[in-house]
Design a protein around this motif. Sequence first.
Motif, PDB file in Angstrom:
ATOM      1  N   LEU A  47      54.605  43.586  35.125  1.00  0.00           N
ATOM      2  CA  LEU A  47      54.308  42.718  33.965  1.00  0.00           C
ATOM      3  C   LEU A  47      54.235  41.259  34.410  1.00  0.00           C
ATOM      4  CD1 LEU A  47      56.640  44.449  31.383  1.00  0.00           C
ATOM      5  CD2 LEU A  47      54.160  44.121  31.090  1.00  0.00           C
ATOM      6  N   ARG A  48      55.181  40.878  35.282  1.00  0.00           N
ATOM      7  CA  ARG A  48      55.186  39.488  35.766  1.00  0.00           C
ATOM      8  C   ARG A  48      53.893  39.214  36.550  1.00  0.00           C
ATOM      9  NH1 ARG A  48      58.589  37.657  33.247  1.00  0.00           N
ATOM     10  NH2 ARG A  48      60.860  37.701  33.322  1.00  0.00           N
ATOM     11  N   ALA A  49      53.505  40.221  37.367  1.00  0.00           N
ATOM     12  CA  ALA A  49      52.285  40.055  38.188  1.00  0.00           C
ATOM     13  C   ALA A  49      51.075  39.910  37.264  1.00  0.00           C
ATOM     14  CB  ALA A  49      52.122  41.268  39.089  1.00  0.00           C
ATOM     15  N   GLU A  50      51.032  40.742  36.187  1.00  0.00           N
ATOM     16  CA  GLU A  50      49.886  40.677  35.252  1.00  0.00           C
ATOM     17  C   GLU A  50      49.842  39.315  34.569  1.00  0.00           C
ATOM     18  OE1 GLU A  50      50.022  43.410  32.043  1.00  0.00           O
ATOM     19  OE2 GLU A  50      48.210  42.550  31.097  1.00  0.00           O
ATOM     20  N   ARG A  51      51.036  38.847  34.127  1.00  0.00           N
ATOM     21  CA  ARG A  51      51.048  37.564  33.429  1.00  0.00           C
ATOM     22  C   ARG A  51      50.568  36.453  34.385  1.00  0.00           C
ATOM     23  NH1 ARG A  51      56.451  34.536  31.890  1.00  0.00           N
ATOM     24  NH2 ARG A  51      56.250  34.239  34.118  1.00  0.00           N
ATOM     25  N   ASN A  52      51.000  36.532  35.646  1.00  0.00           N
ATOM     26  CA  ASN A  52      50.570  35.488  36.607  1.00  0.00           C
ATOM     27  C   ASN A  52      49.059  35.559  36.839  1.00  0.00           C
ATOM     28  OD1 ASN A  52      53.201  34.799  36.719  1.00  0.00           O
ATOM     29  ND2 ASN A  52      53.641  35.862  38.658  1.00  0.00           N
ATOM     30  N   PHE A  58      43.053  31.807  33.708  1.00  0.00           N
ATOM     31  CA  PHE A  58      42.892  31.104  32.428  1.00  0.00           C
ATOM     32  C   PHE A  58      41.913  29.933  32.552  1.00  0.00           C
ATOM     33  CE2 PHE A  58      44.529  31.011  28.231  1.00  0.00           C
ATOM     34  CZ  PHE A  58      44.491  29.687  27.810  1.00  0.00           C
ATOM     35  N   LYS A  59      42.110  29.117  33.618  1.00  0.00           N
ATOM     36  CA  LYS A  59      41.329  27.854  33.663  1.00  0.00           C
ATOM     37  C   LYS A  59      39.834  28.142  33.804  1.00  0.00           C
ATOM     38  CE  LYS A  59      42.303  26.975  38.602  1.00  0.00           C
ATOM     39  NZ  LYS A  59      42.888  28.320  38.751  1.00  0.00           N
ATOM     40  N   ASP A  60      39.414  29.267  34.478  1.00  0.00           N
ATOM     41  CA  ASP A  60      37.959  29.524  34.642  1.00  0.00           C
ATOM     42  C   ASP A  60      37.420  30.355  33.480  1.00  0.00           C
ATOM     43  OD1 ASP A  60      38.762  30.119  38.131  1.00  0.00           O
ATOM     44  OD2 ASP A  60      38.491  28.282  36.979  1.00  0.00           O
ATOM     45  N   ALA A  61      38.285  30.756  32.540  1.00  0.00           N
ATOM     46  CA  ALA A  61      37.815  31.695  31.491  1.00  0.00           C
ATOM     47  C   ALA A  61      36.941  30.955  30.491  1.00  0.00           C
ATOM     48  CB  ALA A  61      39.026  32.272  30.773  1.00  0.00           C
ATOM     49  N   ALA A  62      36.022  31.735  29.826  1.00  0.00           N
ATOM     50  CA  ALA A  62      35.157  31.154  28.751  1.00  0.00           C
ATOM     51  C   ALA A  62      36.065  30.799  27.574  1.00  0.00           C
ATOM     52  CB  ALA A  62      34.160  32.212  28.308  1.00  0.00           C
ATOM     53  N   PRO A  63      35.729  29.717  26.835  1.00  0.00           N
ATOM     54  CA  PRO A  63      36.609  29.268  25.747  1.00  0.00           C
ATOM     55  C   PRO A  63      36.958  30.392  24.774  1.00  0.00           C
ATOM     56  CG  PRO A  63      34.792  27.705  26.069  1.00  0.00           C
ATOM     57  CD  PRO A  63      34.521  28.877  26.979  1.00  0.00           C
ATOM     58  N   GLU A  64      35.948  31.251  24.431  1.00  0.00           N
ATOM     59  CA  GLU A  64      36.247  32.275  23.405  1.00  0.00           C
ATOM     60  C   GLU A  64      37.215  33.330  23.948  1.00  0.00           C
ATOM     61  OE1 GLU A  64      33.459  31.606  24.678  1.00  0.00           O
ATOM     62  OE2 GLU A  64      32.504  33.400  25.553  1.00  0.00           O
ATOM     63  N   GLN A  65      37.421  33.375  25.284  1.00  0.00           N
ATOM     64  CA  GLN A  65      38.344  34.403  25.844  1.00  0.00           C
ATOM     65  C   GLN A  65      39.773  33.857  25.924  1.00  0.00           C
ATOM     66  OE1 GLN A  65      36.436  35.242  29.513  1.00  0.00           O
ATOM     67  NE2 GLN A  65      35.800  37.296  28.862  1.00  0.00           N
ATOM     68  N   LYS A  66      39.927  32.513  25.895  1.00  0.00           N
ATOM     69  CA  LYS A  66      41.252  31.912  26.180  1.00  0.00           C
ATOM     70  C   LYS A  66      42.317  32.426  25.212  1.00  0.00           C
ATOM     71  CE  LYS A  66      39.815  27.661  28.502  1.00  0.00           C
ATOM     72  NZ  LYS A  66      40.448  27.719  29.820  1.00  0.00           N
ATOM     73  N   ALA A  67      41.941  32.546  23.907  1.00  0.00           N
ATOM     74  CA  ALA A  67      42.956  32.964  22.923  1.00  0.00           C
ATOM     75  C   ALA A  67      43.489  34.365  23.287  1.00  0.00           C
ATOM     76  CB  ALA A  67      42.325  32.967  21.536  1.00  0.00           C
ATOM     77  N   GLU A  68      42.521  35.263  23.570  1.00  0.00           N
ATOM     78  CA  GLU A  68      42.888  36.663  23.890  1.00  0.00           C
ATOM     79  C   GLU A  68      43.777  36.679  25.150  1.00  0.00           C
ATOM     80  OE1 GLU A  68      42.881  39.355  22.445  1.00  0.00           O
ATOM     81  OE2 GLU A  68      43.412  40.675  24.133  1.00  0.00           O
ATOM     82  N   GLY A  70      45.617  34.285  26.363  1.00  0.00           N
ATOM     83  CA  GLY A  70      46.928  33.695  26.068  1.00  0.00           C
ATOM     84  C   GLY A  70      47.824  34.711  25.398  1.00  0.00           C
ATOM     85  N   LYS A  71      47.209  35.491  24.475  1.00  0.00           N
ATOM     86  CA  LYS A  71      47.994  36.509  23.728  1.00  0.00           C
ATOM     87  C   LYS A  71      48.525  37.569  24.704  1.00  0.00           C
ATOM     88  CE  LYS A  71      47.083  39.679  19.800  1.00  0.00           C
ATOM     89  NZ  LYS A  71      46.847  40.831  20.684  1.00  0.00           N
ATOM     90  N   ARG A  72      47.665  38.022  25.602  1.00  0.00           N
ATOM     91  CA  ARG A  72      48.071  39.084  26.556  1.00  0.00           C
ATOM     92  C   ARG A  72      49.160  38.556  27.503  1.00  0.00           C
ATOM     93  NH1 ARG A  72      42.840  40.850  29.245  1.00  0.00           N
ATOM     94  NH2 ARG A  72      44.330  41.347  30.915  1.00  0.00           N
ATOM     95  N   ALA A  73      49.038  37.309  27.930  1.00  0.00           N
ATOM     96  CA  ALA A  73      50.046  36.742  28.851  1.00  0.00           C
ATOM     97  C   ALA A  73      51.392  36.683  28.133  1.00  0.00           C
ATOM     98  CB  ALA A  73      49.617  35.345  29.287  1.00  0.00           C
ATOM     99  N   LYS A  74      51.349  36.277  26.864  1.00  0.00           N
ATOM    100  CA  LYS A  74      52.591  36.136  26.076  1.00  0.00           C
ATOM    101  C   LYS A  74      53.225  37.526  25.904  1.00  0.00           C
ATOM    102  CE  LYS A  74      54.032  33.667  21.800  1.00  0.00           C
ATOM    103  NZ  LYS A  74      55.406  34.006  22.101  1.00  0.00           N
ATOM    104  N   GLU A  75      52.396  38.516  25.581  1.00  0.00           N
ATOM    105  CA  GLU A  75      52.927  39.884  25.378  1.00  0.00           C
ATOM    106  C   GLU A  75      53.596  40.375  26.667  1.00  0.00           C
ATOM    107  OE1 GLU A  75      49.736  41.348  22.012  1.00  0.00           O
ATOM    108  OE2 GLU A  75      49.556  42.081  24.094  1.00  0.00           O
ATOM    109  N   ALA A  76      52.917  40.159  27.781  1.00  0.00           N
ATOM    110  CA  ALA A  76      53.469  40.619  29.071  1.00  0.00           C
ATOM    111  C   ALA A  76      54.817  39.936  29.320  1.00  0.00           C
ATOM    112  CB  ALA A  76      52.507  40.312  30.201  1.00  0.00           C
ATOM    113  N   GLY A  77      54.853  38.639  29.039  1.00  0.00           N
ATOM    114  CA  GLY A  77      56.107  37.906  29.259  1.00  0.00           C
ATOM    115  C   GLY A  77      57.211  38.414  28.342  1.00  0.00           C
ATOM    116  N   ASN A  78      56.869  38.639  27.073  1.00  0.00           N
ATOM    117  CA  ASN A  78      57.895  39.119  26.131  1.00  0.00           C
ATOM    118  C   ASN A  78      58.408  40.496  26.519  1.00  0.00           C
ATOM    119  OD1 ASN A  78      57.602  36.797  24.738  1.00  0.00           O
ATOM    120  ND2 ASN A  78      56.293  37.666  23.109  1.00  0.00           N
ATOM    121  N   ARG A  79      57.484  41.366  26.908  1.00  0.00           N
ATOM    122  CA  ARG A  79      57.867  42.737  27.310  1.00  0.00           C
ATOM    123  C   ARG A  79      58.800  42.663  28.518  1.00  0.00           C
ATOM    124  NH1 ARG A  79      59.646  47.308  26.922  1.00  0.00           N
ATOM    125  NH2 ARG A  79      58.916  49.047  28.202  1.00  0.00           N
ATOM    126  N   ALA A  80      58.461  41.797  29.467  1.00  0.00           N
ATOM    127  CA  ALA A  80      59.296  41.668  30.688  1.00  0.00           C
ATOM    128  C   ALA A  80      60.689  41.181  30.295  1.00  0.00           C
ATOM    129  CB  ALA A  80      58.652  40.701  31.668  1.00  0.00           C
TER     130      ALA A  80
END
Length: 420
Positions: A47-52, A58-68, A70-80
């Motif tokens: 999970l930590r590896a996925e969040r990293n 994140f920085k190279d992602a298209a603007p419309e993907q950033k929200a998604e 961010g959500k996945r990174a947060k979920e991975a962090g919370n689960r960990a």
Amino acid sequence: MLSMDFIKAHPDRVKQAIIDKGVTLDLDRFLALDEELRAAKTEVDALRAERNRISASFKDAAPEQKAELGKRAKEAGNRASALEKEMEGKRAEMAAMQLLIPNIPYEGAPVGPDESANVVIRTEGEVPEFDFEPLDHVALIEKNGWADLNRVTQVSGSRTYCLKGRLALLEQKLMTWALEEIMGNGFDPITVPAIAREEAFVRQGQFPGHREETYALEKDEMFLAGTAEVVLTGLHSGEILEAADLPILYAGYSPCFRREAGSAGRDVRGLLRVHQFVKVEQYVICEADDEVSEEWHARLLAAAETLLAKMEIPYQVIETSTGDMGLGKYRMNDIESWVPSLGKYRETHSCSTLHDWQARRANLRYRGEDGKVRHAHTLNNTALASPRILVPFLENHQTADGRVKLPPAIAELMGGDGYL
Ligand SMILES: Nc1ncnc2c1ncn2[C@@H]1O[C@H](COS(=O)(=O)NC(=O)[C@@H](N)CO)[C@@H](O)[C@H]1O
């Protein structure tokens, strides 16, 4: 404490020890916890590896993907984090269980639930045949004014004693004599406090199982030890000793305090079982070699037997059963001294080999000649404990007129006419 490697390599031997020592512990639960923790650790790492990875993209992602993202990174962090919290609880449960896992008992120890299964392996000295009605130690003391067992009870409560006159002197001289005799075997005399921190009792093995028997100094978060073994086990905790430093040999002298919580009604008369007594303790820290431990066990036992022989107290050596020897012992031989008024032998010494069970709890390690750091072995044995030893001593050496004739070695200590 046994190592995780040993427990996982020999679960059946550990389960047999749990049964033979009468311990209530579910080893399967312990091993399952270990598996669950390993799996959880792998998942947390993933999970930590996925969040990293998400954060890095994140920085190279298209603007419309950033929200998604961010959500996945947060979920991975919370689960960990949730998993780590769960692991904390399981680690604590495992640690508490590991402290209760018994040492593997000596294959020659009689298997049984308690002292009833103990076996006499050797009897030494002739029990005396009196041509008069012998007195018990309390009557001898009263006849000679050698103690005040009543007044002191008014002041200090039951199971206390105060010795008077030449018996008070005898106790002090016996303790010094025992120290000097054990020093003669190459042991370093060391006086230690009975006061010690909780950790010292966990390391020695008295806690968690025998808290009930230990006096607590609550305000100071300290406890009073029932044997010098407690402080001696903790003295080198955390150090890495050199092979050349071993064996460490201590002749430890200390006051000993015991609540005797489980002994209500037993030995209430006289000096056999009291709340505060004194003891010279033989204590060994040696290299982690079973044969070396076996050699030291024999020497410790012989040293105690030599003192008993010089005191001319008849005794027997006991092979202690798996149920009576206690959690940490690999092997325990008690010595029981003859008490004429009881018409039986009573325990006055206890000689134990613990291999690295105690050293592992106490983090007692050394660097071997091969440069490898490993846990040491520890052993301990009573050299002499008073006032209990005075009971067989007085009773076996009493004369028809209620005096006590001192054996030569002790008469030498005491001077006078050869009588106490
Ligand atoms: N309550 C007590 N009153 C008087 N003597 C005691 C008491 N408890 C133990 N002893 C003495 O102390 C000796 C050692 O106690 S032990 O618990 O068996 N073993 C140890 O303490 C080990 N450290 C070896 O000395 C006993 O054999 C006995 O002689």
